[in-house]
Scaffold this motif. Structure first.
Motif, short mmCIF file in Angstrom:
data_model
loop_
_atom_site.label_atom_id
_atom_site.label_comp_id
_atom_site.label_asym_id
_atom_site.label_seq_id
_atom_site.Cartn_x
_atom_site.Cartn_y
_atom_site.Cartn_z
N ARG A 1 -6.43 1.51 -7.48
CA ARG A 1 -6.36 2.87 -7.12
C ARG A 1 -7.60 3.47 -6.69
O ARG A 1 -8.85 3.12 -7.43
N VAL A 2 -7.88 3.97 -5.44
CA VAL A 2 -9.14 4.47 -5.22
C VAL A 2 -8.93 5.91 -5.12
O VAL A 2 -8.14 6.76 -4.80
N GLU B 1 1.06 -1.13 -0.16
CA GLU B 1 0.03 0.06 0.16
C GLU B 1 0.87 1.50 -0.09
O GLU B 1 1.74 1.47 0.81
N GLY C 1 -0.17 4.31 0.02
CA GLY C 1 -0.82 5.76 0.06
C GLY C 1 -1.97 6.11 -0.89
O GLY C 1 -3.27 6.17 -0.39
N GLY C 2 -1.60 5.97 -2.15
CA GLY C 2 -2.39 6.32 -3.32
C GLY C 2 -2.87 4.84 -3.81
O GLY C 2 -4.03 4.88 -4.03
N HIS C 3 -1.98 3.88 -4.01
CA HIS C 3 -2.23 2.55 -4.77
C HIS C 3 -1.98 1.43 -3.69
O HIS C 3 -1.31 1.46 -2.91
#
Lengths: 285, 181
Positions: free
Chosen positions: A280-281, A238, A240-242
């Motif tokens: 990616r959220v 993980e 942070g972004g992906h």
């Protein structure tokens, strides 16, 4: 008597200290347990981890040919990728919907996850339970004519997961898959439209950003000839972004109905393929 | 000796009943405002716990950081990871009123408090300006200050590759009810 005085003084001091600062209490000690798994999927198996309301997850899933081709196929990479591109969205914290397209058979699938129970910190509810439904349409042009009905495939799965402690989560998922059409290529082949399976998944958290996960999907009852149980071992990162997931998996697909009925390599032989998912959220609200 | 015990008991008794000037809430509002170029968001918690003792001049506030809601699941998750809320669940302030406050008046009065703010396992001495107002329902408190994330060893998170401003504006707003003595 001295004892009595000292006791009273201690009491007095204790009271003045406790009155100085309030005791810190958690606001919701019985709240839901967070992050049972890192994402909605491990390699191909779904998890009880859902997206929050308003979150959109875009996911690209790849895998290559099996590693037994050795250096001649660059351990499967030369054999071409199977790619699934998928999007999932949190309608509410408990209902997610999704759409995906797999390059094999041009299968387009639609999914829904509905959380029935959410594990709580106090263990009043010891497990999270999510009902998963998926149906796919094989849209590729065939040499033989297929009606729309004949192109459909389905999955129903009841995912039951628990975070045992900060480092370990486990899930079982009994499931049923159904294909309206199964194609016989060999007269001796045993074919079934409906196949049952029992998925197992686990996650060992290394730290807040890294974990090792696995999935194993044995067929329960009758299986299609020459198919094997799917398994995968996954390294998750993980950033942070992906969320990146790199894995070795035996199945070729990323939809469970296909993993149950199309896996032809035995992970424990050992024979598997390299693959990776990129998640990616985006928060849309 | 009996006298000593009696005086101690008296002290104790006097102490525990001297609470008529204490005010408490468990439903105060705490908001932080985060800025990223061309974008800003806020996180709100409505479970701010506060205790003000006007006799002693003490001010004690804390929130459970997991109750902060930014209106977006992904952002909430990132925030909890950044603040390491599993390890450090609270943001807390304990200090003293360092300016005068007239409890007899119903006017909004500017006040200053000085004390220790703790978040992410790090403590800093801070001075906060706010207002106090004695109303019929209780003591109304507002306050605001700028929190520098780096002072508390919090790494500013990124929103789409752009770093969140290390300075975060914090505001609190709470109505504290009198505690019966």
């Amino acid at each position: 008597m001295k004892k009595t005085v000292s006791t009273l003084l201690i009491m007095f001091l204790t009271i003045s200290i406790s009155e100085a600062q309030m005791e810190r209490k958690r606001a919701n000690p019985d709240g839901p347990v967070d992050e049972i798994f890192l994402t909605k999927n491990i390699a191909g198996l779904g998890t009880v981890q859902l997206l929050g309301k308003g979150d959109l997850n875009s996911m690209i899933q790849h895998n290559f040919g099996d590693v037994r081709g050795g250096i001649d196929t660059f351990f499967g990479v030369d054999e071409g990728a199977n790619v699934r591109i998928a999007f999932a969205y949190g309608l509410t914290d408990d209902i997610n919907i999704g759409i995906g397209r797999t390059s094999r058979e041009d299968n387009i699938d639609f999914g829904i996850d509905y959380r029935l129970l959410h594990q709580t910190k106090s263990d009043k509810i010891p497990v999270s339970v999510v009902l998963k439904g998926n149906f796919g349409i094989r849209t590729q042009k065939e040499a033989f004519p297929l009606t729309f009905q004949e192109r459909l495939n389905y999955l129903g799965s009841l995912m039951i997961g628990r975070k045992f402690n900060d480092s370990f989560s486990f899930q079982i998922s009994p499931m049923i898959s159904h294909f309206n059409t199964v194609v016989q290529t060999d007269p001796n082949e045993e074919l079934y439209n409906t196949v049952y399976g029992l998925g197992f998944a686990g996650r060992f958290k290394i730290n807040a950003r890294k974990s090792i996960s696995f999935e194993y999907l044995p067929v329960i009852g009758k299986r299609i000839s020459d198919t094997k149980n799917h398994a995968a071992i996954v390294y998750e990162l993980e950033t942070g972004g992906h969320v990146f997931q790199m894995f070795f998996m035996s199945g070729r697909w990323f939809t469970e109905q296909h993993l149950l009925t199309r896996t032809e390599t035995n992970f424990f032989e050992p024979n598997f393929r390299f693959g990776f998912n990129v998640n990616r959220v985006f928060g849309l609200l | 000796m009996k006298k000593i015990i009696l005086s101690t008991l008296f002290l104790l008794f006097g102490f525990s009943t001297g609470f008529t000037q204490s005010f408490k809430t468990e439903t105060g509002k705490a908001t932080f405002y985060s800025k990223v170029p061309l974008h800003s968001f806020e996180g709100v918690s409505e479970t701010l716990v506060g205790l003000i003792d006007l006799d002693k001049g003490t001010v004690d506030f804390y929130i459970d950081l997991e109750t902060l809601d930014t209106g977006n699941g992904k952002r909430d998750k990132d925030m909890k990871l950044t603040l390491e809320t599993e390890k450090y669940p609270f943001a807390e302030f304990f200090g003293k009123l360092v300016s005068d406050f007239n409890a007899e008046s119903n006017d909004v009065q500017g006040v200053k408090v000085k004390g220790t703010f703790k978040i992410h396992g790090e403590e800093q001495e801070i001075e906060v300006d706010g207002t106090l107002q004695m109303t019929d329902e209780g003591l109304h408190v507002t306050a605001g200050w700028i929190l520098n994330l780096l002072d508390y060893k919090i790494k500013p998170p990124k929103v789409l590759f752009i770093k969140v401003d290390e300075n975060q504006e914090i505001k609190i707003d709470a109505l504290l009810k009198p505690i019966e003595g």
